[in-house]
Write an enzyme that holds these catalytic residues in place. Sequence first.
Site, short mmCIF file in Angstrom:
data_model
loop_
_atom_site.label_atom_id
_atom_site.label_comp_id
_atom_site.label_asym_id
_atom_site.label_seq_id
_atom_site.Cartn_x
_atom_site.Cartn_y
_atom_site.Cartn_z
N ASP A 135 0.85 -1.18 0.00
CA ASP A 135 0.00 0.00 0.00
C ASP A 135 0.89 1.24 0.00
OD1 ASP A 135 -2.33 -1.49 0.08
OD2 ASP A 135 -2.46 -1.46 2.27
N ASP A 161 -7.13 -1.65 -4.33
CA ASP A 161 -8.22 -1.34 -3.40
C ASP A 161 -9.20 -0.35 -4.00
OD1 ASP A 161 -6.93 -2.97 -1.54
OD2 ASP A 161 -5.86 -1.30 -0.63
#
EC number: 3.4.23.36
Length: 218
Positions: A177, A191
């Site tokens: 991330d 995501d």
Amino acid sequence: MAEAERIIGTPDTPDAAGDGRERPEDAASGERADSEGTGATGEPGRGEQEPTAAQPRGKRRIAVLFAVAMFAYALDLSTKMIVVAKLEHHPPIEIIGDWLKFEAIRNAGAAFGFGEAFTVIFTMIAAAVIVVIARLARKLYSLPWALALGLLLGGALGNLTDRIFRAPGVFEGAVVDFIAPKHFAVFNLADSAIVCGGILIVLLSFKGLDPDGTVHKD
């Protein structure tokens, strides 16, 4: 006398209605009627054209689904490779002051960092989502549904790749991330694709549009 014999005894001249023979004009008109009448399905002039018209439309929708999925997957994979190579183990990069930063983080949980203790379960869920989308693609005739499922598929493939190939091990890998808004969880493009696809599916369901292109009203 001869005049009377001619009137009474002479048979009528055979015509098309009485001699039992079919004239060429009648045969031609019958062929035209057959060619312009009912087709193989019993419906005038339609025949078997509806299924053949629907099949290319379904194939185009499937092509859109996989094109969107591959674009989302390639974009997510390439950004993660850049982040790992250039940003990991380095200070965050400020994009909009403190409101938005790029910061490399390894996430063992689900989207936005939730549930880090259930990495294997999330891996199985991602794999199941991919299988379900592949099965839905066979009866897909709606362009909005193709876009939504393509985003879901691309995002699921992106995070599943991390789960399989990144440390600490197969099916237990941590997802990369890097998008870090202020006062919010860190996430990645996979995501984002999953969330956008999910929101679009909810909207399509509220509108009553099914994946096969039909519209239903409760």
